[in-house]
Design a protein around this motif. Structure first.
Motif, PDB file in Angstrom:
ATOM      1  N   PRO A  28       0.833  -1.210   0.000  1.00  0.00           N
ATOM      2  CA  PRO A  28       0.000   0.000   0.000  1.00  0.00           C
ATOM      3  C   PRO A  28       0.863   1.254   0.000  1.00  0.00           C
ATOM      4  CG  PRO A  28      -0.881  -1.600   1.535  1.00  0.00           C
ATOM      5  CD  PRO A  28       0.439  -2.153   1.057  1.00  0.00           C
ATOM      6  N   GLY A  29       0.448   2.222  -0.817  1.00  0.00           N
ATOM      7  CA  GLY A  29       1.223   3.441  -0.981  1.00  0.00           C
ATOM      8  C   GLY A  29       2.257   3.372  -2.089  1.00  0.00           C
ATOM      9  N   GLY A  30       2.452   2.189  -2.631  1.00  0.00           N
ATOM     10  CA  GLY A  30       3.441   2.005  -3.679  1.00  0.00           C
ATOM     11  C   GLY A  30       2.920   2.344  -5.061  1.00  0.00           C
TER      12      GLY A  30
ATOM     13  N   LEU B  81      -0.208   2.930 -17.987  1.00  0.00           N
ATOM     14  CA  LEU B  81      -1.025   3.352 -16.851  1.00  0.00           C
ATOM     15  C   LEU B  81      -0.110   3.420 -15.633  1.00  0.00           C
ATOM     16  CD1 LEU B  81      -3.924   4.076 -15.946  1.00  0.00           C
ATOM     17  CD2 LEU B  81      -4.122   1.712 -15.126  1.00  0.00           C
ATOM     18  N   GLN B  82       0.256   4.638 -15.271  1.00  0.00           N
ATOM     19  CA  GLN B  82       1.068   4.855 -14.077  1.00  0.00           C
ATOM     20  C   GLN B  82       0.135   4.905 -12.876  1.00  0.00           C
ATOM     21  OE1 GLN B  82       4.482   5.087 -13.651  1.00  0.00           O
ATOM     22  NE2 GLN B  82       4.024   5.182 -11.459  1.00  0.00           N
ATOM     23  N   MET B  83       0.357   4.020 -11.918  1.00  0.00           N
ATOM     24  CA  MET B  83      -0.518   3.923 -10.755  1.00  0.00           C
ATOM     25  C   MET B  83       0.285   4.249  -9.504  1.00  0.00           C
ATOM     26  SD  MET B  83      -2.678   0.493 -11.739  1.00  0.00           S
ATOM     27  CE  MET B  83      -1.293  -0.607 -11.439  1.00  0.00           C
ATOM     28  N   ASP B  84      -0.083   5.319  -8.829  1.00  0.00           N
ATOM     29  CA  ASP B  84       0.594   5.761  -7.613  1.00  0.00           C
ATOM     30  C   ASP B  84      -0.370   5.702  -6.432  1.00  0.00           C
ATOM     31  OD1 ASP B  84       2.076   8.292  -9.675  1.00  0.00           O
ATOM     32  OD2 ASP B  84       2.978   6.400  -9.045  1.00  0.00           O
ATOM     33  N   SER B  85       0.196   5.774  -5.241  1.00  0.00           N
ATOM     34  CA  SER B  85      -0.600   5.766  -4.000  1.00  0.00           C
ATOM     35  C   SER B  85      -1.615   4.620  -3.997  1.00  0.00           C
ATOM     36  CB  SER B  85      -1.326   7.103  -3.830  1.00  0.00           C
ATOM     37  OG  SER B  85      -0.410   8.184  -3.821  1.00  0.00           O
TER      38      SER B  85
ATOM     39  N   THR C  56      -3.798   1.403  -3.103  1.00  0.00           N
ATOM     40  CA  THR C  56      -4.453   0.896  -1.898  1.00  0.00           C
ATOM     41  C   THR C  56      -4.941  -0.529  -2.176  1.00  0.00           C
ATOM     42  OG1 THR C  56      -6.734   1.500  -2.407  1.00  0.00           O
ATOM     43  CG2 THR C  56      -5.316   3.249  -1.559  1.00  0.00           C
ATOM     44  N   PRO C  57      -5.272  -1.273  -1.135  1.00  0.00           N
ATOM     45  CA  PRO C  57      -5.799  -2.625  -1.360  1.00  0.00           C
ATOM     46  C   PRO C  57      -7.037  -2.653  -2.262  1.00  0.00           C
ATOM     47  CG  PRO C  57      -5.096  -2.401   0.900  1.00  0.00           C
ATOM     48  CD  PRO C  57      -4.969  -1.044   0.288  1.00  0.00           C
ATOM     49  N   ASP C  58      -7.801  -1.577  -2.277  1.00  0.00           N
ATOM     50  CA  ASP C  58      -8.984  -1.514  -3.141  1.00  0.00           C
ATOM     51  C   ASP C  58      -8.621  -1.497  -4.629  1.00  0.00           C
ATOM     52  OD1 ASP C  58     -10.990   0.639  -0.965  1.00  0.00           O
ATOM     53  OD2 ASP C  58     -10.699  -1.542  -0.999  1.00  0.00           O
ATOM     54  N   ASP C  59      -7.366  -1.251  -4.940  1.00  0.00           N
ATOM     55  CA  ASP C  59      -6.930  -1.275  -6.344  1.00  0.00           C
ATOM     56  C   ASP C  59      -6.578  -2.677  -6.807  1.00  0.00           C
ATOM     57  OD1 ASP C  59      -5.272   1.762  -5.561  1.00  0.00           O
ATOM     58  OD2 ASP C  59      -7.084   1.568  -6.780  1.00  0.00           O
ATOM     59  N   THR C  60      -6.611  -3.640  -5.915  1.00  0.00           N
ATOM     60  CA  THR C  60      -6.313  -5.016  -6.278  1.00  0.00           C
ATOM     61  C   THR C  60      -7.346  -5.545  -7.264  1.00  0.00           C
ATOM     62  OG1 THR C  60      -5.205  -5.510  -4.189  1.00  0.00           O
ATOM     63  CG2 THR C  60      -6.105  -7.378  -5.408  1.00  0.00           C
TER      64      THR C  60
ATOM     65  N   GLN D 141      -2.498  -9.172 -13.410  1.00  0.00           N
ATOM     66  CA  GLN D 141      -2.925  -9.110 -12.006  1.00  0.00           C
ATOM     67  C   GLN D 141      -2.142  -8.023 -11.265  1.00  0.00           C
ATOM     68  OE1 GLN D 141      -5.328 -11.029 -10.172  1.00  0.00           O
ATOM     69  NE2 GLN D 141      -4.898  -9.481  -8.613  1.00  0.00           N
ATOM     70  N   VAL D 142      -2.868  -7.193 -10.545  1.00  0.00           N
ATOM     71  CA  VAL D 142      -2.270  -6.220  -9.634  1.00  0.00           C
ATOM     72  C   VAL D 142      -2.772  -6.539  -8.232  1.00  0.00           C
ATOM     73  CG1 VAL D 142      -2.194  -3.793  -8.944  1.00  0.00           C
ATOM     74  CG2 VAL D 142      -2.047  -4.417 -11.377  1.00  0.00           C
ATOM     75  N   THR D 143      -1.856  -6.759  -7.317  1.00  0.00           N
ATOM     76  CA  THR D 143      -2.205  -7.059  -5.931  1.00  0.00           C
ATOM     77  C   THR D 143      -1.524  -6.048  -5.026  1.00  0.00           C
ATOM     78  OG1 THR D 143      -2.399  -9.410  -6.430  1.00  0.00           O
ATOM     79  CG2 THR D 143      -2.193  -8.790  -4.114  1.00  0.00           C
ATOM     80  N   VAL D 144      -2.330  -5.357  -4.234  1.00  0.00           N
ATOM     81  CA  VAL D 144      -1.814  -4.359  -3.299  1.00  0.00           C
ATOM     82  C   VAL D 144      -2.018  -4.910  -1.892  1.00  0.00           C
ATOM     83  CG1 VAL D 144      -1.852  -1.968  -2.541  1.00  0.00           C
ATOM     84  CG2 VAL D 144      -2.458  -2.544  -4.912  1.00  0.00           C
TER      85      VAL D 144
END
Length: 125
Positions: free
Chosen positions: A14-16, A80-84, A86-90, A120-123
């Motif tokens: 998270p935050g990554g 798609l650059q994804m910053d900040s 959160t687990p909801d972005d999984t 797959q993106v896992t936060v």
């Protein structure tokens, strides 16, 4: 026939940050509107962001200010650059493309003709 291939997914805290890529082949890339959608288990596929051939961008409210979509026509690739994060972005993230989509349909996945296989993106900590 346009083919799309996503890459760049993975596990992040998270935050990554992560940067996804969508590489296209087989068509006139510069004419395509490219969008990102995501789907979590038990959820419907949801719009994330889109970039038109004019480079106009659109974002879901949930990612505005955190995600940035861009395109490099010389490389036939959308990022798609994804910053900040959160687990909801999984979710599994899919890129989609269409040459003739109209503005009012840009957030609706049924209007896109071409799809990648997803990444797959896992936060998680």
């Amino acid at each position: 026939q346009v083919q799309l291939v996503e890459s760049g997914g993975g596990l992040v805290q998270p935050g990554g940050s992560l940067r996804l890529s969508c590489a296209a082949s087989g068509g006139t890339f510069s004419r395509l509107t490219i969008a990102w959608f995501r789907q979590s288990p038990g959820q419907e596929r949801a719009f994330v962001a889109a970039i038109r051939s004019t480079r106009t961008t659109h974002y879901a409210d949930s990612v505005k200010g955190r995600f940035t979509i861009s395109r490099d026509n010389a490389k036939n690739t959308v990022y798609l650059q994804m910053d900040s994060l959160t687990p909801d972005d999984t979710a599994v993230y899919y890129c989609a493309g269409d040459a003739g989509i109209i503005l009012s349909s840009i957030r609706n996945d049924v209007h896109y003709d071409y799809w990648g296989q997803g990444t797959q993106v896992t936060v998680s900590s």
